[in-house]
Write an enzyme that holds these catalytic residues in place. Structure first.
Site, PDB file in Angstrom:
ATOM      1  N   ASP A 122     -13.445   7.905  -2.547  1.00 23.73           N
ATOM      2  CA  ASP A 122     -13.077   6.492  -2.635  1.00 23.73           C
ATOM      3  C   ASP A 122     -12.837   5.913  -1.251  1.00 23.73           C
ATOM      4  O   ASP A 122     -12.662   4.704  -1.114  1.00 23.73           O
ATOM      5  CB  ASP A 122     -11.826   6.321  -3.500  1.00 23.73           C
ATOM      6  CG  ASP A 122     -11.462   4.868  -3.750  1.00 23.73           C
ATOM      7  OD1 ASP A 122     -12.372   4.094  -4.115  1.00 23.73           O
ATOM      8  OD2 ASP A 122     -10.276   4.510  -3.583  1.00 23.73           O
ATOM      9  N   ARG A 173      -7.387   9.114   2.541  1.00 26.53           N
ATOM     10  CA  ARG A 173      -7.885   8.240   3.593  1.00 26.53           C
ATOM     11  C   ARG A 173      -9.141   8.876   4.190  1.00 26.53           C
ATOM     12  O   ARG A 173      -9.253  10.099   4.284  1.00 26.53           O
ATOM     13  CB  ARG A 173      -6.843   8.029   4.703  1.00 26.53           C
ATOM     14  CG  ARG A 173      -5.680   7.130   4.302  1.00 26.53           C
ATOM     15  CD  ARG A 173      -6.125   5.686   4.181  1.00 26.53           C
ATOM     16  NE  ARG A 173      -5.019   4.762   3.953  1.00 26.53           N
ATOM     17  CZ  ARG A 173      -4.636   4.319   2.759  1.00 26.53           C
ATOM     18  NH1 ARG A 173      -5.258   4.764   1.669  1.00 26.53           N
ATOM     19  NH2 ARG A 173      -3.643   3.470   2.631  1.00 26.53           N
ATOM     20  N   GLY A 211      -6.423   1.770  -5.800  1.00 23.06           N
ATOM     21  CA  GLY A 211      -5.281   0.968  -6.227  1.00 23.06           C
ATOM     22  C   GLY A 211      -5.648  -0.394  -6.771  1.00 23.06           C
ATOM     23  O   GLY A 211      -4.774  -1.123  -7.266  1.00 23.06           O
ATOM     24  N   THR A 252       0.838  -1.197   0.000  1.00 27.15           N
ATOM     25  CA  THR A 252       0.000   0.000   0.000  1.00 27.15           C
ATOM     26  C   THR A 252       0.870   1.243   0.000  1.00 27.15           C
ATOM     27  O   THR A 252       2.037   1.203   0.407  1.00 27.15           O
ATOM     28  CB  THR A 252      -0.901   0.026   1.243  1.00 27.15           C
ATOM     29  OG1 THR A 252      -0.068  -0.074   2.421  1.00 27.15           O
ATOM     30  CG2 THR A 252      -1.886  -1.131   1.233  1.00 27.15           C
ATOM     31  N   GLU A 304     -15.172   3.004   7.478  1.00 23.07           N
ATOM     32  CA  GLU A 304     -15.005   2.315   6.199  1.00 23.07           C
ATOM     33  C   GLU A 304     -15.033   0.800   6.408  1.00 23.07           C
ATOM     34  O   GLU A 304     -14.202   0.281   7.150  1.00 23.07           O
ATOM     35  CB  GLU A 304     -13.690   2.733   5.560  1.00 23.07           C
ATOM     36  CG  GLU A 304     -13.494   2.168   4.176  1.00 23.07           C
ATOM     37  CD  GLU A 304     -12.220   2.667   3.508  1.00 23.07           C
ATOM     38  OE1 GLU A 304     -12.026   3.906   3.419  1.00 23.07           O
ATOM     39  OE2 GLU A 304     -11.422   1.817   3.097  1.00 23.07           O
ATOM     40  N   HIS A 324     -13.187   2.109  -1.985  1.00 24.99           N
ATOM     41  CA  HIS A 324     -11.728   2.084  -1.763  1.00 24.99           C
ATOM     42  C   HIS A 324     -11.028   1.200  -2.798  1.00 24.99           C
ATOM     43  O   HIS A 324     -10.343   0.237  -2.459  1.00 24.99           O
ATOM     44  CB  HIS A 324     -11.398   1.606  -0.347  1.00 24.99           C
ATOM     45  CG  HIS A 324     -10.027   2.052   0.099  1.00 24.99           C
ATOM     46  ND1 HIS A 324      -9.683   2.217   1.421  1.00 24.99           N
ATOM     47  CD2 HIS A 324      -8.895   2.353  -0.601  1.00 24.99           C
ATOM     48  CE1 HIS A 324      -8.424   2.603   1.529  1.00 24.99           C
ATOM     49  NE2 HIS A 324      -7.921   2.689   0.300  1.00 24.99           N
TER      50      HIS A 324
END
Length: 298
Positions: free
Chosen positions: A239, A216, A266, A66, A244, A263
């Site tokens: 996103d 974030r 990526g 990440t 979350e 999310h």
């Protein structure tokens, strides 16, 4: 020298002479916990793979997949080097940021709903062209967003922790926010950025502006954002959220003016080949005693 990697496909590309185990999230951990020196953590926010770190007495390096790494810090022992996946997610996340901008401005969610209801929703919608976009955070992802905006005929304002040529500092946000039609959050989650987008920040944004968050969730004060969205003064395309994912019944599921993706900045076809390249290079450097790249804590 023992290494744990999450993908069997990289094993044959690693230097000869290493002892390599394959461990990914959901797998049973190998029985070599006491030997592993280089640990490539699985691509997940599940905490179980991080809990294993305390059972690795020989550990010297943790490599994440990440860009963000705040979730690893509570589990990282003193003296263990932490590396993030610098650059791996820049392109994919920047693509999503621009997608969220365009989809929100051009009314794409409404078109999808209209098709489901056989409702032809012709009308006038906002363009990205001729707008001012403020990038809050100008690291790898912020720069990648900037590059992708080059052909959209927009004015771009840039803000980072430290000022440099063409980039303002965070202290300049109060004067820049009222100028922006679109504000894109690309900052990492740190003590300084947690809650950065609060009621005061949102209050400085111009009426009808769009907030895009690909950083974030906790960078944004959720209650403050919900208040602005409920009143219809601002729009948002995010996103990431806080909490979350939002639990069932949370206002984030129903508040007007919000486009929300799960999310996936990526999580694209670009991820795997890029992260495998980083893993192979980092392990090669470690085995050769060369300096590691993307070190975020040493």
């Amino acid at each position: 020298m023992r290494v744990w990697v999450p993908y069997s496909g990289v094993v044959g590309r690693l230097p000869a002479g290493l002892s390599v185990d394959v461990y990914d999230s959901g797998d049973e951990p190998p029985d070599t916990l006491d030997e592993v020196e280089f640990y490539v953590a699985p691509y997940t926010f599940d905490l179980a793979p991080l809990e294993l770190i305390k059972r690795m007495p020989a550990l010297r390096v943790v490599q994440t997949q990440t860009a963000g790494f705040e979730h690893v810090l509570p589990y990282l022992p003193d003296g263990v080097t932490l590396c993030n996946a610098g650059g791996v997610h820049d392109t994919s996340t920047a693509e999503l940021a621009v997608t969220l901008m365009l989809a929100s401005l051009r009314g794409i969610p409404s078109f999808v709903q209209g098709r489901d209801q056989q409702d032809w929703r012709f009308g006038w919608y906002d363009a990205l062209a001729d707008r001012t976009v403020l990038l809050v955070g100008y690291g790898g992802i912020g720069k990648a967003v900037d590059q992708r905006l080059a052909g959209f005929e927009v004015d771009v304002l840039r803000v980072a922790r430290s000022a440099r040529d063409g980039v303002a500092e965070m202290a300049d946000l109060p004067r820049l926010l009222p100028r922006a039609d679109v504000v894109v959050l690309c900052v990492p989650l740190t003590a300084d950025t947690r809650g950065l987008v609060d009621a005061e920040f949102l209050g400085r944004m111009r009426d009808g502006a769009l907030l895009v968050n690909v950083s974030r969730g906790p960078v944004v004060d959720t209650d403050a954002l919900l208040a602005e969205l409920s009143g219809g003064r601002l729009r948002a395309a995010v996103d990431v959220t806080d909490p979350e994912p939002p639990p069932a019944g949370h206002p984030l599921w129903t508040v007007p003016g919000l486009l929300m993706s799960p999310h996936v900045g990526g999580s694209s076809s670009a991820f795997r080949p890029r992260v495998e390249k980083v893993i192979v290079d980092q392990v090669r450097r470690f085995a050769a005693g060369e300096p590691l790249r993307y070190v975020v804590r040493d």
